[in-house]
Design an enzyme around this catalytic site. Structure first.
Site, short mmCIF file in Angstrom:
data_model
loop_
_atom_site.label_atom_id
_atom_site.label_comp_id
_atom_site.label_asym_id
_atom_site.label_seq_id
_atom_site.Cartn_x
_atom_site.Cartn_y
_atom_site.Cartn_z
N ASP A 154 0.84 -1.21 0.00
CA ASP A 154 0.00 0.00 0.00
C ASP A 154 0.87 1.26 0.00
OD1 ASP A 154 -2.29 1.52 -0.10
OD2 ASP A 154 -2.73 1.37 2.04
N TYR A 155 2.04 1.18 -0.59
CA TYR A 155 2.92 2.34 -0.75
C TYR A 155 2.61 3.05 -2.07
CZ TYR A 155 6.01 1.16 3.21
OH TYR A 155 6.55 0.93 4.46
#
Length: 673
Positions: free
Chosen positions: A308-309
């Site tokens: 989720d970067y």
């Protein structure tokens, strides 16, 4: 020569008509810089509250609905008005000097829906039709996106819908497939405009399913609302995934005819076995031609993202001194705390970016990238590795649970893949830098950004175990339908409710891009509005919102406590605090009205962070003759902020109580033995 350059740059800015705030990020490129100089480090301590406006949401919306809001709007200063949107997409225009309402438009969204990312609207866009005659209706327009996926055009002077745009002033956006529920897809960030086109992204629920709505960015004719183009960042050939949308703010270079997109990771976030390869152009800065949507260039900041970067921040368009002359660039901060600096014409890094080996051994069926890109010139804005040695233990015996949690979790540093064991994700998925983005001072060539410091524990749950899974309190749960794993995510917290990592938990950072040097870190926020007895520990708070920098050498920011703060831009010293009704988790802005400089922030709290919730917009200015600073405003006379006598006394009481409890537990154990 350097001082001459600064003088010329400042004169150029002062000569510019854009001394107000016509765009969400201050200007089209999101520099969040103001050339105003009236408020300075010498007089900021005397600021007074000029006015407070309440939207009325607390009085008219049910409490259970207000608990699902985030008031993150930044007002625009246009048409002699301050114009902003509420979490329910009402657009409101205020008098800049008094805060009195001038007009209001309500799109009447259905509050029974459950938007995946809460009821939220970060801002609106302003556009002037130069082809329309002066005084014509809707010559100047406000564009806003809604939680129920509409794009609306309003007359900027009256707030009335523009009848010639779409159907009755709005365009309903087709998600392309049936939504899992009303609210799976919404619009949270402001649209952008350029060359007669209005462009809008979308926010789509994370970790719901593999076959999710595509993350297309859509462009419409700014006059008629007719579709112009759409761009899906993810090349779907040979892969099974959705999303890679653009939920964060975008930037525009009108002269070059380019719009810059910060794209997200494909769905689902934490397992990518059905999307092999690097997932081009996900997790990238993407430059498109405004008028056609044609790809100009793209640069990927994370390959095959399973952390989720994604890119949460507006790309900052600036002209910087690289050491080899001035150059137009795109500055992209990330959740990992990286700062990528790219050439604006080509997308190539201005300074070298290295592909470095990262941890492997992903979950079953996963095909990770063996390397990830690391900038080499500009250092990370924060540390990127956490260990048991970094556990926070303010009182005896409080570190044990955190020690155990970190020791039992997979932790090889940055880019450790998610696992069924549980993986440490640090920086957490909400920071480093989040949607507040960065601010750039073009005169002194310094970048400023807020960062959050906390640990996420992400755990993959095999499909057979996911059915009927009941997540513990404080755990996010995503089914990731279509993948062999569901997921859970939680902040690493001690039983006392404090983060497991040592403070500060929120910092402002100043960096000299040319030198590749961090100039200072400054802790932002205290525990005053969360701790018992109002104890103001200088531990910082998470900082998802951003800052505004002024030519008066001040940086303003909000935090998760109820203060607007001013910092000395040169030293990072906190100089002033202005009390707010509730936390201002929004980007502040500043403008000049009738010869007076105002600083404004939306103060509505943040439901996801568990703060108190409000519905206010608050403005500060220097005192007029006879006015004096009140309890709403105070000077900070020492570095590190406010730590009053009452807070010290309360802290001592709390420490004494903890010590007594600890002694009582020891005696009880001794008796049991």
């Amino acid at each position: 020569m350097r001082s001459l350059f600064r003088l010329l740059a400042l004169l150029l800015l002062v000569a510019s008509p854009a001394l107000g705030w016509e765009y969400w990020g201050g200007d089209r490129g999101g520099t969040r810089f103001s050339a105003l100089t009236q408020i300075t480090p010498d007089n900021v301590g005397s600021l007074v509250r000029a006015w407070r406006f309440r939207t009325g949401d607390l009085d008219t919306r049910p409490p259970d609905v207000m608990k699902r809001t985030k008031f993150e709007a930044t007002p625009l200063f246009v048409e002699d008005s301050l114009i902003f949107c509420t979490p329910f997409n009402e657009v409101i225009a205020l008098d800049p000097g008094t805060g009195a309402q001038k007009w209001r438009y309500d799109p009447k969204i259905n509050i029974a829906q459950r938007p995946a990312n809460r009821f939220n609207c970060r801002g609106v866009a302003y556009w002037v039709d130069d082809h329309a005659p002066e005084g014509a209706a809707c010559r100047s327009r406000i564009f806003t996106g809604t939680n129920d996926v509409r794009l609306i055009a309003l007359d900027a002077k009256t707030g009335k819908p523009c009848a010639d745009f779409g159907t009755g002033g709005e365009v309903r956006i087709d998600a392309g497939m049936k939504l899992a529920w009303p609210g799976e897809m919404q619009i949270t960030s402001a649209p952008v405009t350029g060359r007669g086109v209005v462009i809008v992204g979308s926010s789509i629920a994370d970790n719901v399913r593999v076959e999710a709505p595509v993350g297309a960015v859509r462009a419409y004719d700014a006059r008629t609302g007719q579709p112009r183009w759409s761009f899906d960042p993810l090349a779907h050939s040979g892969i099974d995934a959705g999303h890679s949308n653009v939920w964060a703010p975008m930037s525009v270079d009108e002269e070059r005819g380019l719009v810059f997109l910060p794209t997200t990771s494909p769905s689902p976030d934490f397992w990518g076995g059905k999307r092999p390869g690097n997932d081009e152009h996900a997790d990238s800065v993407v430059a498109l031609k405004i008028e056609t949507g044609e790809l100009a260039w793209a640069f990927q900041t994370v390959h095959h993202n399973v952390w989720d970067y994604d890119l949460p921040a507006q790309p900052t368009l600036a002209r910087i001194d690289t050491g080899d002359g001035m150059r137009d660039v795109v500055i992209q901060p990330t959740k990992q705390g990286f700062v990528f600096v790219l050439d604006r014409d080509t997308g190539k890094p201005v300074w070298p970016v290295e592909e470095r080996a990262v941890p492997q051994d992903g979950a079953e069926g996963e095909r990770l990238s063996p390397t990830q890109p690391f900038p080499t010139h500009v250092p990370p804005l924060m540390e990127q590795r956490i260990s048991v040695a970094d556990v926070f233990s303010p009182f005896p015996g409080m570190a044990g649970s955190c020690d155990k949690l970190l020791a039992e979790s997979h932790n090889e540093g940055l880019f450790t893949p998610p696992s069924t064991q549980g993986t440490v994700v640090y920086p957490m998925t909400g920071g480093g830098v989040n949607w507040g983005g960065a601010a750039f001072d073009p005169v002194h060539q310094i970048l400023y950004a807020n960062t959050s410091h906390a640990i996420h524990i992400v755990k993959l749950i095999p499909r057979a175990e996911a059915k009927g899974f009941n997540p513990p309190p404080g755990h996010d749960f995503g089914r990731q339908e279509g993948a062999p794993f569901a997921m859970s995510r939680s902040l690493a917290m001690s039983p006392s409710g404090l983060p497991c990592n040592k403070p500060p938990w929120g910092e402002m950072v100043a960096v000299d891009l040319k030198a590749g040097k961090i100039l200072w870190h400054s802790t932002v926020g205290t525990s005053e509005d969360r701790a018992p007895l109002g104890i103001a520990f200088q531990w910082g708070t998470p900082l998802v919102s951003g800052v505004v920098i002024t030519a008066g050498r001040l940086v303003f920011t909000g935090a998760m406590d109820a203060y607007l703060r001013a910092f000395d831009a040169k030293s990072g010293k906190e100089l002033w605090q202005g009390r707010l009704p509730v936390p201002g988790v929004a980007n502040p802005m500043t403008y000049l009205w009738n010869g007076e400089q105002y600083v404004v922030i939306a103060a509505g709290g943040h439901s996801e962070a568990g703060t108190s919730i409000g519905d206010s917009v608050v403005a500060f200015r220097l005192p007029r003759q006879g006015e004096r600073p009140s309890l709403w405003s105070r000077t900070i006379d020492r570095p590190g902020g406010r730590f009053e006598a009452k807070a010290v006394a309360a802290a001592l009481v709390l420490i004494a109580l903890v010590a007594l409890l600890w002694r009582w537990r020891r005696r009880r154990r001794a008796r049991a033995d």
